[in-house]
Design an enzyme around this catalytic site. Structure first.
Site, PDB file in Angstrom:
ATOM      1  N   HIS A  74      26.761  35.007 -51.621  1.00 36.67           N
ATOM      2  CA  HIS A  74      27.404  36.224 -50.916  1.00 36.67           C
ATOM      3  C   HIS A  74      26.731  37.531 -50.899  1.00 36.67           C
ATOM      4  O   HIS A  74      26.315  37.735 -52.183  1.00 36.67           O
ATOM      5  CB  HIS A  74      28.724  36.156 -51.485  1.00 36.67           C
ATOM      6  CG  HIS A  74      29.565  35.051 -51.351  1.00 36.67           C
ATOM      7  ND1 HIS A  74      29.915  34.238 -50.093  1.00 36.67           N
ATOM      8  CD2 HIS A  74      29.903  33.979 -52.304  1.00 36.67           C
ATOM      9  CE1 HIS A  74      30.527  33.190 -50.289  1.00 36.67           C
ATOM     10  NE2 HIS A  74      30.432  32.764 -51.572  1.00 36.67           N
ATOM     11  N   PRO A  79      29.548  31.740 -40.241  1.00 36.75           N
ATOM     12  CA  PRO A  79      30.123  32.542 -39.297  1.00 36.75           C
ATOM     13  C   PRO A  79      29.840  34.114 -39.454  1.00 36.75           C
ATOM     14  O   PRO A  79      30.189  34.539 -40.529  1.00 36.75           O
ATOM     15  CB  PRO A  79      31.617  32.120 -39.229  1.00 36.75           C
ATOM     16  CG  PRO A  79      31.992  31.459 -40.325  1.00 36.75           C
ATOM     17  CD  PRO A  79      30.633  30.803 -40.897  1.00 36.75           C
ATOM     18  N   ASN A  80      29.482  34.801 -38.357  1.00 32.43           N
ATOM     19  CA  ASN A  80      29.509  36.381 -38.431  1.00 32.43           C
ATOM     20  C   ASN A  80      28.028  36.765 -39.116  1.00 32.43           C
ATOM     21  O   ASN A  80      28.079  38.017 -39.016  1.00 32.43           O
ATOM     22  CB  ASN A  80      30.822  36.950 -38.848  1.00 32.43           C
ATOM     23  CG  ASN A  80      31.885  36.517 -37.781  1.00 32.43           C
ATOM     24  OD1 ASN A  80      31.949  36.512 -36.696  1.00 32.43           O
ATOM     25  ND2 ASN A  80      32.856  35.760 -38.443  1.00 32.43           N
ATOM     26  N   ASN A  91      25.303  30.557 -47.724  1.00 31.85           N
ATOM     27  CA  ASN A  91      26.479  31.514 -47.605  1.00 31.85           C
ATOM     28  C   ASN A  91      27.316  31.008 -46.457  1.00 31.85           C
ATOM     29  O   ASN A  91      27.166  31.301 -45.204  1.00 31.85           O
ATOM     30  CB  ASN A  91      25.821  32.757 -47.215  1.00 31.85           C
ATOM     31  CG  ASN A  91      26.866  33.993 -47.179  1.00 31.85           C
ATOM     32  OD1 ASN A  91      28.044  33.773 -47.184  1.00 31.85           O
ATOM     33  ND2 ASN A  91      26.340  35.169 -47.367  1.00 31.85           N
ATOM     34  N   ALA A  97      33.131  33.312 -44.202  1.00 26.53           N
ATOM     35  CA  ALA A  97      34.610  32.846 -44.469  1.00 26.53           C
ATOM     36  C   ALA A  97      34.971  31.588 -44.483  1.00 26.53           C
ATOM     37  O   ALA A  97      36.098  31.173 -45.116  1.00 26.53           O
ATOM     38  CB  ALA A  97      35.309  33.418 -42.938  1.00 26.53           C
ATOM     39  N   ARG A 155      27.964  44.570 -38.243  1.00 25.88           N
ATOM     40  CA  ARG A 155      29.363  44.053 -38.823  1.00 25.88           C
ATOM     41  C   ARG A 155      29.653  44.787 -40.165  1.00 25.88           C
ATOM     42  O   ARG A 155      28.861  44.930 -41.108  1.00 25.88           O
ATOM     43  CB  ARG A 155      29.056  42.787 -39.147  1.00 25.88           C
ATOM     44  CG  ARG A 155      30.067  42.075 -39.721  1.00 25.88           C
ATOM     45  CD  ARG A 155      30.029  40.615 -40.496  1.00 25.88           C
ATOM     46  NE  ARG A 155      30.951  40.070 -40.853  1.00 25.88           N
ATOM     47  CZ  ARG A 155      31.249  39.128 -41.841  1.00 25.88           C
ATOM     48  NH1 ARG A 155      30.012  38.462 -42.058  1.00 25.88           N
ATOM     49  NH2 ARG A 155      32.331  38.573 -42.366  1.00 25.88           N
ATOM     50  N   TYR A 203      28.550  45.264 -45.913  1.00 24.21           N
ATOM     51  CA  TYR A 203      27.220  44.338 -45.774  1.00 24.21           C
ATOM     52  C   TYR A 203      25.719  44.858 -45.451  1.00 24.21           C
ATOM     53  O   TYR A 203      24.700  44.129 -45.421  1.00 24.21           O
ATOM     54  CB  TYR A 203      27.509  43.195 -44.615  1.00 24.21           C
ATOM     55  CG  TYR A 203      28.751  42.408 -44.772  1.00 24.21           C
ATOM     56  CD1 TYR A 203      28.757  41.462 -45.856  1.00 24.21           C
ATOM     57  CD2 TYR A 203      29.863  42.611 -43.985  1.00 24.21           C
ATOM     58  CE1 TYR A 203      29.910  40.782 -46.207  1.00 24.21           C
ATOM     59  CE2 TYR A 203      30.897  41.870 -44.143  1.00 24.21           C
ATOM     60  CZ  TYR A 203      30.897  40.852 -45.232  1.00 24.21           C
ATOM     61  OH  TYR A 203      32.174  39.912 -45.449  1.00 24.21           O
ATOM     62  N   GLU A 219      25.253  28.826 -54.118  1.00 28.69           N
ATOM     63  CA  GLU A 219      26.178  29.524 -53.089  1.00 28.69           C
ATOM     64  C   GLU A 219      25.643  30.854 -53.393  1.00 28.69           C
ATOM     65  O   GLU A 219      25.371  31.608 -54.334  1.00 28.69           O
ATOM     66  CB  GLU A 219      27.730  29.416 -53.512  1.00 28.69           C
ATOM     67  CG  GLU A 219      28.424  30.300 -52.861  1.00 28.69           C
ATOM     68  CD  GLU A 219      30.138  29.949 -53.681  1.00 28.69           C
ATOM     69  OE1 GLU A 219      30.091  29.290 -54.668  1.00 28.69           O
ATOM     70  OE2 GLU A 219      30.835  30.426 -52.932  1.00 28.69           O
ATOM     71  N   ARG A 240      37.087  41.699 -53.647  1.00 30.49           N
ATOM     72  CA  ARG A 240      37.763  41.963 -52.431  1.00 30.49           C
ATOM     73  C   ARG A 240      39.202  41.491 -52.456  1.00 30.49           C
ATOM     74  O   ARG A 240      39.646  41.316 -53.542  1.00 30.49           O
ATOM     75  CB  ARG A 240      36.837  41.344 -51.435  1.00 30.49           C
ATOM     76  CG  ARG A 240      35.366  42.235 -51.487  1.00 30.49           C
ATOM     77  CD  ARG A 240      34.524  41.770 -50.383  1.00 30.49           C
ATOM     78  NE  ARG A 240      34.835  42.142 -49.174  1.00 30.49           N
ATOM     79  CZ  ARG A 240      34.554  41.606 -47.924  1.00 30.49           C
ATOM     80  NH1 ARG A 240      33.524  40.763 -48.087  1.00 30.49           N
ATOM     81  NH2 ARG A 240      35.099  41.733 -47.031  1.00 30.49           N
TER      82      ARG A 240
HETATM   83  C1  DQA Z   1      30.357  36.674 -47.253  1.00 28.15           C
HETATM   84  C2  DQA Z   1      31.942  36.992 -47.996  1.00 28.15           C
HETATM   85  C3  DQA Z   1      32.894  36.158 -47.157  1.00 28.15           C
HETATM   86  O1  DQA Z   1      34.231  36.618 -47.793  1.00 28.15           O
HETATM   87  C4  DQA Z   1      33.139  36.700 -45.739  1.00 28.15           C
HETATM   88  O2  DQA Z   1      34.018  35.962 -45.004  1.00 28.15           O
HETATM   89  C5  DQA Z   1      31.718  36.486 -45.009  1.00 28.15           C
HETATM   90  C6  DQA Z   1      30.255  37.092 -45.903  1.00 28.15           C
HETATM   91  C7  DQA Z   1      29.383  37.623 -47.921  1.00 28.15           C
HETATM   92  O3  DQA Z   1      28.164  37.066 -47.880  1.00 28.15           O
HETATM   93  O4  DQA Z   1      29.717  38.627 -48.585  1.00 28.15           O
HETATM   94  O5  DQA Z   1      31.669  36.403 -44.008  1.00 28.15           O
HETATM   95  O6  DQA Z   1      30.159  35.387 -47.601  1.00 28.15           O
END
Ligand code: DQA
Length: 144
Positions: free
Chosen positions: A99, A9-10, A73, A76, A17, A22, A97, A106
């Site tokens: 990020h 998501p997002n 990825n 959240a 964003r 990011y 995985e 964080r």
């Molecule tokens: C994320 C880190 C997560 O905590 C966050 O909710 C994201 C992006 C990252 O790519 O740094 O949406 O996965």
């Protein structure tokens, strides 16, 4: 070799964003980097993005006996989703995985990753290049 790249998501909102976290490049730029990396590595790839937990679970289930590896990825859902963890464990497809940000530096609520429990490796804090590192690691792992 076929690799599935899943973005949660997002991540479709990259560029808009929180650019201080990011970066200012958008989701299309990320997809271009992923496709170029897969092309350079000589592997087929599919990129999938969803804002919905169940849709991600369905996609992981559908990957069984179709894909050799997964880069995910979970965004959240990393920190909340036992369903995504269980889906990855169900199909037993080697998974890396990734990020974009360094989640270890964080908020407290980002310190738990359920997906890590099913991943062969976690890459974080390298920006978009983390996907390249994740794909290179996965392809090397699968080639052994
Ligand atoms: C994320 C880190 C997560 O905590 C966050 O909710 C994201 C992006 C990252 O790519 O740094 O949406 O996965």
């Amino acid at each position: 070799m076929k690799i599935l790249i899943i973005n949660g998501p997002n991540l479709n909102m990259l560029g808009l964003r929180e650019p201080e976290i990011y970066g200012d490049k958008n989701y299309s730029a990320l997809c271009r980097l992923i496709k170029k990396t897969c092309n350079d590595l000589g592997v087929d790839c599919e990129i999938y993005q969803s804002n919905h937990e169940g849709a991600i679970v369905d996609k992981i289930q559908d990957a069984y006996s179709v894909f050799d590896g997964i880069v995910i990825n979970p965004a959240a859902y990393t920190h909340t989703s036992i369903a995504i963890l269980d889906a990855l464990k169900s199909v037993s497809i080697p998974t890396v995985e990734v990020h974009i940000s360094d989640v270890s530096k964080r908020e407290d609520f980002r310190q738990l990753s359920y997906v890590s429990l099913a991943a062969i490796k976690t890459v974080m804090g390298l920006g978009f290049d983390g996907y390249k590192v994740a794909l290179e690691y996965l392809v090397e792992y699968l080639s052994k």
